[in-house]
Design a protein around this motif. Structure first.
Motif, PDB file in Angstrom:
ATOM      1  N   TYR A  19       0.817  -1.221   0.000  1.00  0.00           N
ATOM      2  CA  TYR A  19       0.000   0.000   0.000  1.00  0.00           C
ATOM      3  C   TYR A  19       0.850   1.271   0.000  1.00  0.00           C
ATOM      4  N   LEU A  20       2.154   1.114   0.163  1.00  0.00           N
ATOM      5  CA  LEU A  20       3.030   2.276   0.307  1.00  0.00           C
ATOM      6  C   LEU A  20       2.995   3.236  -0.887  1.00  0.00           C
ATOM      7  N   PRO A  21       2.901   2.775  -2.144  1.00  0.00           N
ATOM      8  CA  PRO A  21       2.833   3.742  -3.263  1.00  0.00           C
ATOM      9  C   PRO A  21       1.676   4.727  -3.139  1.00  0.00           C
ATOM     10  N   ILE A  22       0.524   4.269  -2.631  1.00  0.00           N
ATOM     11  CA  ILE A  22      -0.601   5.188  -2.456  1.00  0.00           C
ATOM     12  C   ILE A  22      -0.315   6.185  -1.349  1.00  0.00           C
ATOM     13  N   LEU A  23       0.320   5.715  -0.267  1.00  0.00           N
ATOM     14  CA  LEU A  23       0.715   6.627   0.809  1.00  0.00           C
ATOM     15  C   LEU A  23       1.695   7.680   0.301  1.00  0.00           C
ATOM     16  N   HIS A  24       2.643   7.266  -0.520  1.00  0.00           N
ATOM     17  CA  HIS A  24       3.619   8.218  -1.074  1.00  0.00           C
ATOM     18  C   HIS A  24       2.935   9.264  -1.943  1.00  0.00           C
ATOM     19  N   CYS A  25       2.024   8.837  -2.803  1.00  0.00           N
ATOM     20  CA  CYS A  25       1.309   9.789  -3.668  1.00  0.00           C
ATOM     21  C   CYS A  25       0.474  10.759  -2.835  1.00  0.00           C
ATOM     22  N   ALA A  26      -0.162  10.247  -1.772  1.00  0.00           N
ATOM     23  CA  ALA A  26      -0.952  11.125  -0.900  1.00  0.00           C
ATOM     24  C   ALA A  26      -0.048  12.146  -0.206  1.00  0.00           C
ATOM     25  N   PHE A  27       1.146  11.735   0.172  1.00  0.00           N
ATOM     26  CA  PHE A  27       2.095  12.657   0.805  1.00  0.00           C
ATOM     27  C   PHE A  27       2.494  13.770  -0.163  1.00  0.00           C
ATOM     28  N   ILE A  28       2.717  13.421  -1.427  1.00  0.00           N
ATOM     29  CA  ILE A  28       3.089  14.431  -2.427  1.00  0.00           C
ATOM     30  C   ILE A  28       1.968  15.457  -2.590  1.00  0.00           C
ATOM     31  N   VAL A  29       0.733  14.975  -2.707  1.00  0.00           N
ATOM     32  CA  VAL A  29      -0.404  15.886  -2.865  1.00  0.00           C
ATOM     33  C   VAL A  29      -0.555  16.772  -1.637  1.00  0.00           C
ATOM     34  N   PHE A  30      -0.366  16.200  -0.456  1.00  0.00           N
ATOM     35  CA  PHE A  30      -0.486  16.982   0.770  1.00  0.00           C
ATOM     36  C   PHE A  30       0.558  18.094   0.819  1.00  0.00           C
ATOM     37  N   MET A  31       1.805  17.776   0.492  1.00  0.00           N
ATOM     38  CA  MET A  31       2.871  18.778   0.531  1.00  0.00           C
ATOM     39  C   MET A  31       2.633  19.869  -0.507  1.00  0.00           C
ATOM     40  N   TRP A  32       2.208  19.479  -1.696  1.00  0.00           N
ATOM     41  CA  TRP A  32       1.944  20.474  -2.744  1.00  0.00           C
ATOM     42  C   TRP A  32       0.782  21.382  -2.343  1.00  0.00           C
ATOM     43  N   SER A  33      -0.260  20.804  -1.781  1.00  0.00           N
ATOM     44  CA  SER A  33      -1.407  21.611  -1.347  1.00  0.00           C
ATOM     45  C   SER A  33      -1.024  22.534  -0.208  1.00  0.00           C
ATOM     46  N   LEU A  34      -0.131  22.080   0.649  1.00  0.00           N
ATOM     47  CA  LEU A  34       0.312  22.905   1.763  1.00  0.00           C
ATOM     48  C   LEU A  34       1.065  24.128   1.274  1.00  0.00           C
ATOM     49  N   VAL A  35       1.878  23.946   0.243  1.00  0.00           N
ATOM     50  CA  VAL A  35       2.683  25.052  -0.283  1.00  0.00           C
ATOM     51  C   VAL A  35       1.833  26.017  -1.090  1.00  0.00           C
ATOM     52  N   PHE A  36       0.977  25.489  -1.987  1.00  0.00           N
ATOM     53  CA  PHE A  36       0.266  26.339  -2.925  1.00  0.00           C
ATOM     54  C   PHE A  36      -1.202  26.559  -2.577  1.00  0.00           C
ATOM     55  N   GLY A  37      -1.697  25.886  -1.540  1.00  0.00           N
ATOM     56  CA  GLY A  37      -3.075  26.109  -1.147  1.00  0.00           C
ATOM     57  C   GLY A  37      -3.239  27.293  -0.224  1.00  0.00           C
ATOM     58  N   LEU A  38      -2.120  27.731   0.394  1.00  0.00           N
ATOM     59  CA  LEU A  38      -2.201  28.828   1.347  1.00  0.00           C
ATOM     60  C   LEU A  38      -2.137  30.202   0.689  1.00  0.00           C
ATOM     61  N   PRO A  39      -1.151  30.477  -0.211  1.00  0.00           N
ATOM     62  CA  PRO A  39      -1.103  31.804  -0.812  1.00  0.00           C
ATOM     63  C   PRO A  39      -2.270  32.036  -1.756  1.00  0.00           C
ATOM     64  N   SER A  40      -2.740  33.273  -1.778  1.00  0.00           N
ATOM     65  CA  SER A  40      -3.882  33.605  -2.632  1.00  0.00           C
ATOM     66  C   SER A  40      -3.389  33.919  -4.032  1.00  0.00           C
ATOM     67  N   THR A  41      -2.885  32.897  -4.729  1.00  0.00           N
ATOM     68  CA  THR A  41      -2.329  33.103  -6.056  1.00  0.00           C
ATOM     69  C   THR A  41      -3.393  32.958  -7.126  1.00  0.00           C
ATOM     70  N   GLU A  42      -3.259  33.719  -8.202  1.00  0.00           N
ATOM     71  CA  GLU A  42      -4.165  33.637  -9.330  1.00  0.00           C
ATOM     72  C   GLU A  42      -3.535  32.859 -10.485  1.00  0.00           C
ATOM     73  N   GLU A  43      -2.423  32.187 -10.254  1.00  0.00           N
ATOM     74  CA  GLU A  43      -1.713  31.467 -11.283  1.00  0.00           C
ATOM     75  C   GLU A  43      -2.251  30.044 -11.408  1.00  0.00           C
ATOM     76  N   GLU A  44      -3.031  29.801 -12.442  1.00  0.00           N
ATOM     77  CA  GLU A  44      -3.657  28.493 -12.631  1.00  0.00           C
ATOM     78  C   GLU A  44      -2.625  27.412 -12.896  1.00  0.00           C
ATOM     79  N   HIS A  45      -1.536  27.744 -13.581  1.00  0.00           N
ATOM     80  CA  HIS A  45      -0.556  26.731 -13.981  1.00  0.00           C
ATOM     81  C   HIS A  45       0.099  26.054 -12.785  1.00  0.00           C
ATOM     82  N   ILE A  46       0.040  26.653 -11.623  1.00  0.00           N
ATOM     83  CA  ILE A  46       0.638  26.045 -10.439  1.00  0.00           C
ATOM     84  C   ILE A  46       0.032  24.674 -10.156  1.00  0.00           C
TER      85      ILE A  46
END
Length: 575
Positions: A318-345
């Motif tokens: 099951y570890l590959p799914i855990l790894h993918c979830a970790f990547i999404v969590f880290m990306w959302s943490l970085v780019f979900g907080l700033p109020s950016t209007e850049e869709e390409h992010i």
């Protein structure tokens, strides 16, 4: 003892349980993807702010010797990282130039087709790996979401560092699930050096996975050590840019036209518009997949540690799914907080959105399926298939809405070519013939849509150029355009774009949106004695249109609830 490498069991299927679900053939999958990616290359929107002035103009300069650029990019360390990606694209693009000569629009289309082909191969490899490592049903849903998503329709042919990172992410996910570690390292290397440094989080996951597997861990560690200094330099640059992102104009096809700021964050808003129902599936995909995993792979009284299997082999399954979830969590943490209007992010996360949405769709039936309750099974199936049907419907509505609302900004330049070829002689025009754009600059599709030279009916050549007129736009990124002809003219006032002496004297043609006149932006439709309309095409007035119906096209309601204007090509009258 055999030295043959033991392959892991599928996610929901132990080694002794076959996955005999129907799997589409490679030919069918590639034909489906190819038809959608070709359509995207021909009809997908072009992002002027990021794509055109960040990449296509640089590519045009390498191929033809001139183009437009912004001072921010020229003075930015991150710009020189983009140059490498532009240079790589220029190699096949130069072949297109040799094949098609002065047909720059064809060269532009070939570049988009090439990008779409790279994405197609990554999507197919990911589909193959998901079907092989997770299960066939999840692979089918993954294919469905990637093909139908309007976000993928746009991102798959976009020329930008974040789109290139997204393509590399497809290859990374596929190789990671298939345990092809060398391909993982190569795709990650390309994404970090030519894409965005934030994707470095994939390297952390890769290092952990190879450490557990005890396979090429040393090479992965060496690779990480080499990438850290480079990523650190780029992260400092990008982090400084994030602080100014809220001041930038929203990308093409989105809620504001650049003359006022949106009250809702367009980045998060367009994430919903581009994925609609699939984004909700993606949010619950990790939880549902884990519940399905425990139902089919773990006994009811199995001992767990921190909700995870205590057995190492089951945990690794099951570890590959855990790894993918970790990547999404880290990306959302970085780019979900700033109020950016850049869709390409959000582009690099599109493969993960498709993956987790597919996991959720497959898990729903597996969790609630009960052989003894046929009526309830049919109900769950109908609910799932109905929601996927709505996703497909809204995706088509969204993709068509963007093309219907903003496609005329590109078609008008094709009409310009036809207009120039219709003249018997150019004696009435300036030398060179000059096209001027004012507020329409924000929809400029790149210099690939401008001819280098034009020929009259007597085959006499004349050069062609484009110049900007002064307008009311005062945001930070697009206010400093400078014409790049081997050197940058730094004498131009930094507080406005270069103008032609604030005069229309040297303009032979003008492309403009027909909007109410302002002090700096005349309405050329109100000057019939000076300017003759040659071609008018309908475009949407986004600020005056309904929030829902301007993003999802409905034939009846779109015409009544949205407000439209025209984009017009004018030719100067000679008195």
């Amino acid at each position: 003892m055999s030295n043959v490498k033991k392959r892991p069991a599928k996610l929901y299927h132990p080694e002794n349980v076959p996955d005999d679900d129907w799997q589409p053939s490679a030919g069918v999958v590639i034909k489906l993807l190819l038809s959608v990616r070709i359509s995207a290359a021909l009809w997908s929107s072009i992002d002027t702010k990021t794509e055109v002035f960040g990449f296509y103009e640089g590519l045009h300069r390498l191929l033809y010797g001139d183009g437009f650029n912004t001072w921010e990019l020229l003075d930015n360390t991150n710009y020189y990282c983009r140059v490498f990606l532009i240079w790589i694209y220029s190699i096949p693009a130069s072949i297109f130039v040799n094949c098609f000569g002065d047909s720059k629009i064809v060269v532009f289309t070939c570049v988009r087709l090439m990008t779409g082909l790279l994405c197609l191969l990554g999507e197919y490899y990911a589909f193959y790996a998901i079907s092989k490592r997770i299960n066939v049903a999840t692979g089918r849903y993954f294919l469905l979401f990637t093909i139908l998503s309007p976000g993928m329709f746009h991102a798959s042919v976009t020329f930008s560092d974040l789109s290139f990172t997204m393509i590399c992410t497809f290859y990374f996910i596929a190789a990671f699930l298939d345990e092809q570690w060398v391909v993982c390292i190569i795709s990650l290397l390309l994404a970090v050096f030519f894409g965005t440094p934030f994707i470095f989080v994939l390297g952390v996951v890769l290092t952990h996975a190879t450490a557990l597997k005890k396979e090429i861990f040393k090479w992965t560690a060496v690779f990480m050590c080499l990438c850290v200094p480079f990523c650190f330099v780029r992260l400092r640059v990008v982090a400084s840019q994030l602080r100014t992102l809220p001041e930038y104009e929203a990308p093409l096809g989105h809620n504001n036209t650049g003359y006022e700021h949106a009250t809702i964050n367009p980045y998060k808003e367009n994430l919903f518009f581009n994925w609609n129902f699939a984004i909700f599936y993606a949010f619950v995909g990790f939880v549902l997949s884990y519940k399905t995993f425990t139902k089919f792979r773990l006994p009811s009284n199995y001992e767990k540690r921190l909700f995870l299997p205590k057995d190492r082999n089951l945990l690794i399954d099951y570890l590959p799914i855990l790894h993918c979830a970790f990547i999404v969590f880290m990306w959302s943490l970085v780019f979900g907080l700033p109020s950016t209007e850049e869709e390409h992010i959000a582009f690099p996360m599109y493969p993960f959105i498709s993956l987790f949405a597919a996991l959720a769709a497959d898990s729903m039936l597996r969790l609630f399926f009960d052989k003894t309750k046929k009526l309830e099974n049919n109900m769950y199936k109908n609910m799932l298939y109905s929601s996927i049907g709505l996703f497909a419907l809204f995706s088509v509505m969204r993709a068509f809405s963007v093309y219907h609302s903003y496609g005329s900004h590109v078609e008008i330049y094709k009409g310009l070519h036809q207009e120039l070829n219709a003249h018997e002689e150019f004696d009435r025009f300036n030398d060179p013939i000059t096209l001027c754009i004012g507020k329409e600059w924000q929809y400029f599709p790149s210099s690939f849509f401008l001819p280098e030279r034009v020929y009259d009916g007597k085959l006499n050549p004349r050069k062609f150029q484009m110049r900007f007129l002064q307008s009311s736009y005062n945001c930070s990124l697009q206010t400093k355009y400078a014409v790049v002809n081997n050197t940058t003219d730094t004498s131009i006032d930094e507080n406005r774009r270069p103008t032609i002496s604030n005069s229309l004297e040297f303009c032979d043609y003008v492309i403009d949106m027909d909007m109410p006149a302002t002090e700096k932006e005349p309405n050329f439709g109100n000057m019939p004695e000076k300017w003759k309309p040659i071609l008018s095409l309908t475009v949407i007035d986004a600020n005056q249109s309904d929030m829902f119906f301007k993003n999802f096209y409905l034939p009846v309601f779109a015409g009544t609830l949205n407000k439209y204007t025209t984009c017009t090509l004018y030719r100067k009258k000679i008195t």
